[in-house]
Write a protein that holds these residues in place. Structure first.
Motif, mmCIF file in Angstrom:
data_model
loop_
_atom_site.group_PDB
_atom_site.id
_atom_site.type_symbol
_atom_site.label_atom_id
_atom_site.label_comp_id
_atom_site.label_asym_id
_atom_site.label_seq_id
_atom_site.Cartn_x
_atom_site.Cartn_y
_atom_site.Cartn_z
ATOM 1 N N HIS A 111 -16.173 1.852 -51.010
ATOM 2 C CA HIS A 111 -17.552 2.088 -51.430
ATOM 3 C C HIS A 111 -17.952 1.127 -52.545
ATOM 4 O O HIS A 111 -17.223 0.931 -53.509
ATOM 5 N N HIS A 127 -28.399 4.962 -49.127
ATOM 6 C CA HIS A 127 -27.608 6.095 -48.654
ATOM 7 C C HIS A 127 -26.914 6.831 -49.802
ATOM 8 O O HIS A 127 -26.363 6.192 -50.688
ATOM 9 N N GLU A 155 -26.727 0.646 -47.958
ATOM 10 C CA GLU A 155 -25.816 1.387 -48.841
ATOM 11 C C GLU A 155 -26.512 1.818 -50.127
ATOM 12 O O GLU A 155 -26.184 2.871 -50.689
#
Length: 399
Positions: A49, A304, A301
């Motif tokens: 991540h 999200h 990303e």
């Protein structure tokens, strides 16, 4: 004078040909922008991540230097920050236009014997909604999206190509996808397959688009009742408030990357074969399209998870989800799509989806809980959302 360089003609494919050629292990993605089928693995993107977009840009550059023609990164990312991801540069990519109803053949679905297990049981899900309402009433949250799972076990291995084709045939306008998400320990290949109505982020040059959905009603066969439900949805203070949370967050995030942003003042209603949704289509122009931090994957990303699948505030909502949902979401409510060498691409929210492994199919559906939510109504909403996949499996009455 040297002879002119030879231009190799690109093969022309039909959307139906790509769909027919899909086999488990391939990556398939289709939207109004077109369809693509990717096979083989040139490079795997290995990053966690916060580092995936940078890693994707690096492997794309390396693939281009290595002779891959117009390389892409394709795949899926799970819901939680620490969740698994499956991102690769494929060895071969074929493209075609968008799907149409006439292009997609009807395909039978083989298995008719199923064992169905709800996780949790419906009553327990309603209890979870009540617990979420207590958190909201205590001021800890403004919204949290609670999901539940149906685990289906067939008498025979489930045909993912047939399931994908049936999803496309049912709604050619949806973002249809199938991605290999096999992990160590899986007894057989595992495929994420679905038909999402929700565009997380599309980038084409400097132009970016996001289309968050929040606030919904089930769609029915009676058109007069559908008109009533659409009007009710547009007038619902609870649903408009829920939707406003989502649109505001998407606009705030994209505003940090865009020189200008168009955010409609009012939502509209869009329909799928099973649902009506409040929708806001947000478009912007990137301040610096050459910045690697504004690739389609990087922007996806950054967006999200939107409040449409998580809640407000995000961190507390994620913690509440972890405490209230007995099943790990896996790839459900994550993102699936592709990004290219120049940063263009398309990513959708992984809803109306299932993970298929041999004879087992795991479906998830969620509902947004805000002040004023009714546990029975939220349970009914999840049942309605299950219908997309259950219809494709020939099990619509099982929700």
């Amino acid at each position: 004078m040297p002879p002119p360089a030879l231009v190799r003609p690109r093969p022309v494919h039909r959307a139906a040909d790509l769909l027919a050629a899909y086999l488990p292990g391939s990556f398939y993605f289709a939207s109004a922008r077109g369809s693509l089928l990717a096979d083989g693995v040139h490079t795997t993107v290995r990053a966690g991540h916060g580092a995936r977009a940078r890693a994707a840009a690096e492997v794309l550059d390396a693939a281009a230097v290595g002779g891959v023609d117009e390389p892409l990164v394709v795949g899926a990312i799970g819901f939680r920050p620490e969740a698994e991801a499956s991102l690769v540069v494929p060895a071969l990519v074929r493209r075609a236009g968008a799907n149409t109803a006439v292009d997609v053949p009807a395909t039978p679905f083989g298995s008719t014997r199923w064992a169905i297990t709800p996780r949790p049981e419906p009553e327990a899900y309603a209890d979870g909604v009540r617990e979420a309402l207590e958190l909201i009433g205590g001021g800890e949250l403004a919204k949290v999206v609670l999901a539940r799972c149906l685990e289906l076990v067939a008498g025979d291995p489930v045909s993912v190509p047939s399931l994908l084709a049936r999803l496309v045939r049912a709604d050619p306008a949806a973002h249809a996808f199938a991605a290999d998400v096999s992990a160590p320990g899986d007894p057989a290949p595992r495929t994420l397959v679905g038909a999402s109505p929700e565009l997380l982020l599309s980038r084409r040059g400097a132009v970016v688009t996001s289309n968050p959905l929040a606030g919904s009603r089930p769609r029915v066969a009676d058109e007069a009742e559908n008109r009533r439900r659409v009007a009710e949805l547009l007038a619902s203070e609870k649903d408009r408030h829920e939707h406003a949370h989502v649109a505001a967050q998407v606009a705030e995030v994209l505003g940090g990357f865009c020189a200008d942003l168009d955010v409609p003042a009012e939502p509209v209603v869009i329909g799928t074969p099973t649902m009506w949704h409040l929708s806001t289509r947000i478009t912007g122009r990137l301040a610096d399209p050459t910045d690697p931090g504004s690739s389609s994957l990087a922007l996806a990303e950054a967006l999200h998870p939107t409040p449409a699948v998580c809640g407000v505030p995000v961190g507390r909502a994620r913690d509440a989800i972890a405490g209230l949902e007995p099943e790990d979401r896996g790839y459900y409510s994550g993102l699936v799509g592709w990004t290219g060498l120049e940063g263009d691409g398309e990513w959708v929210v992984t809803i109306r989806s299932a993970e298929v492994c041999d004879r087992t199919v795991r479906l998830f559906a969620g509902a947004g809980v805000v002040a004023g939510s009714d546990p029975a109504a939220e349970l009914a909403e999840t049942s309605a959302k299950f219908r997309t996949l259950l219809r494709a499996l020939g099990l619509e009455g099982a929700a």
